[in-house]
Design a protein around this motif. Structure first.
Motif, PDB file in Angstrom:
ATOM      1  N   SER A 157       0.930  -1.163   0.000  1.00  0.00           N
ATOM      2  CA  SER A 157      -0.185   0.128   0.097  1.00  0.00           C
ATOM      3  C   SER A 157       0.803   1.111  -0.097  1.00  0.00           C
ATOM      4  N   GLY A 158       2.137   1.023  -0.558  1.00  0.00           N
ATOM      5  CA  GLY A 158       2.907   2.297  -0.378  1.00  0.00           C
ATOM      6  C   GLY A 158       2.702   3.326  -1.239  1.00  0.00           C
ATOM      7  N   SER A 159       2.179   4.500  -0.839  1.00  0.00           N
ATOM      8  CA  SER A 159       1.439   5.549  -1.679  1.00  0.00           C
ATOM      9  C   SER A 159       2.262   5.961  -2.873  1.00  0.00           C
ATOM     10  N   MET A 160       3.702   6.216  -2.453  1.00  0.00           N
ATOM     11  CA  MET A 160       4.674   6.967  -3.655  1.00  0.00           C
ATOM     12  C   MET A 160       4.717   5.883  -4.772  1.00  0.00           C
ATOM     13  N   PRO A 161       5.224   4.676  -4.517  1.00  0.00           N
ATOM     14  CA  PRO A 161       5.623   3.572  -5.660  1.00  0.00           C
ATOM     15  C   PRO A 161       4.166   3.534  -6.481  1.00  0.00           C
TER      16      PRO A 161
END
Length: 443
Positions: A157-161
């Protein structure tokens, strides 16, 4: 006491003396950013004040999301089934050291799956370990649950990648296209970083365990089991009462939500958002509590934990807009960019991100403020765009260990203050920073 224990003990002493309540921290940070804004940028105090006011309510929707994840998480954890699952898993730990290692490992895995899920379930799990393992240090267990947040930016759920890989994202015109997750989330350097966290952080947590005579005593009230929220109706119950305790109504509403979620994931793939997590928590809690009013009673019991989130999010929204619109966030990023080479650029971007995180503790906010500076600079230097993206994410993850903003949900569930856990978290910051720097420099 071992070296790690001495470091965490020293950090805890400093934090207890100098770190105020998170609300005071947010207010002081507001004043600091206000002064920096008109002293170091070409804006007047009045303009900076307007930026703060314009941004103050920008996180209302997000604040509501966070309040709901706390309350729905509480309600779900109070169901007999979830209590049993947490209890059985917690029973794997036989000693206090095993307890903190288990909680930190569990939290890292949970946050890698979804950061909202990990924050809440990790804190619930820490409480269950505290209930079952005698001699546990309760603040350290909750700190270990929060340390799980170190894995979120490089997880599913990493927003940047995920943003960088999404067509139409704000940085696409700078990169000339998307940055696939194969170059970020599933790149070798990120796999190394996530694996290293899973090994190192539980070990560090175990080494931070205080001696038996220094363990913080647990307030028995904090560890009391939630009551049974079921109500048995009398034979002469009214129609209204029967509706309130109707399992049929619960089933119909839950079925509607489940159909929606199935259709959503079928259409969008495994795209878990905070809204999805909230709906899953809510519906699961409703089904497991069986009746609408049983769930409402459990839900109401959890609302007491939301005060910190509701009061502090507006302050950080104002701070974020001051930093973004004044240009100060870009100035910090540019400073590190200007002293970088192709090889040192990812580490410098990481350091700048960790600094910016004190004022903008948000993955999406980081991407908006730092992306327009970091990505073009990476292209100019010939640096890896995937590493540049993850450097921003790693800085945000690492900085969270010294920034109390995201600790609020875990602290609300635990019934502790930020001073109780932050010394341990800063120790984790030191060792996680080493992991991230190695990943960015040598892989």
């Amino acid at each position: 006491m071992n070296g790690i224990g001495k470091i965490s003990g020293a950090m805890t002493t400093v934090v207890n003396r100098y770190l105020p309540d998170p609300l005071i921290f947010a207010m002081l940070l507001t004043l600091i950013m206000f002064c920096i804004g008109f002293l170091f940028t070409p804006h007047s105090p009045l303009e900076i004040g307007n930026m703060w006011g314009d941004g103050f309510w920008n996180l209302l929707a997000f604040g509501m999301q966070m309040a709901l994840i706390i309350v729905t998480g509480h309600a779900l954890a109070s169901t007999p089934l979830v209590r049993s699952l947490l209890r059985d898993t917690a029973s794997l730990a036989k000693t206090p050291v095993q307890g903190v290692m288990l909680v930190s490992f569990f939290g890292l895995i949970a946050c890698a799956i979804n950061w909202g899920f990990g924050l809440i379930v990790g804190a619930m799990f820490a409480k269950e370990v505290a209930r079952r393992v005698k001699g546990s240090d309760y603040p350290l267990l909750i700190a270990c649950a929060y340390m799980g947040f170190l894995s979120w930016g490089g997880g599913l759920s990493g927003s940047m990648p995920l943003l960088a890989a999404t067509p139409g994202n704000p940085m696409e015109h700078l990169t000339g296209g998307i940055i696939p997750i194969g170059q970020t989330m599933f790149a070798g350097f990120n796999i190394f970083a996530m694996a290293a966290l899973l090994v190192v952080i539980p070990l560090i947590a175990g080494m931070m365990m205080p001696k038996a005579d220094q363990v913080h005593k647990i307030n028995a009230e904090l560890l009391q089991e939630d009551p049974d929220y079921q109500r048995k109706l009398p034979l002469n119950a009214s129609v209204a009462e029967k509706l309130e305790e109707s399992r049929i109504l619960t089933f119909i509403i839950s079925l509607l939500a489940i159909v929606y979620l199935v259709m959503y994931f079928w259409k969008n793939g495994f795209n878990i958002t905070i809204n999805n997590v909230n709906m899953i928590f809510l519906i699961a809690g409703l089904l497991l509590h069986k009746t609408p009013m049983a769930y409402m009673r459990a839900f109401s019991a959890g609302t007491r934990s939301c005060a910190g989130v509701l009061i502090q999010f507006p302050f950080y929204a104002g701070i974020q807009l001051m930093m973004e619109h004044s240009g100060f966030g870009g100035m910090i990023t540019n400073f590190f960019v200007d002293i970088s080479t192709k090889n040192t650029f990812p580490v410098m971007a990481f350091i700048s991100s960790a600094i910016v995180n004190f004022a903008v503790p948000s993955g999406g906010g980081h991407w908006v403020i730092q992306g327009p500076f970091v990505i073009p600079a990476a292209q100019q230097l010939g640096a890896d765009l995937g590493k540049a993206t993850m450097a921003i994410a790693y800085g945000e993850q690492c900085g969270n260990m010294a920034q109390p903003f995201w600790a609020l949900p875990a602290l609300a569930i635990a019934g502790l203050s930020v001073r109780d856990i932050m010394g341990y978290c800063i120790t984790a910051l030191i060792f996680s920073a080493i992991i991230f720097i190695v990943a960015l420099s040598f892989f």
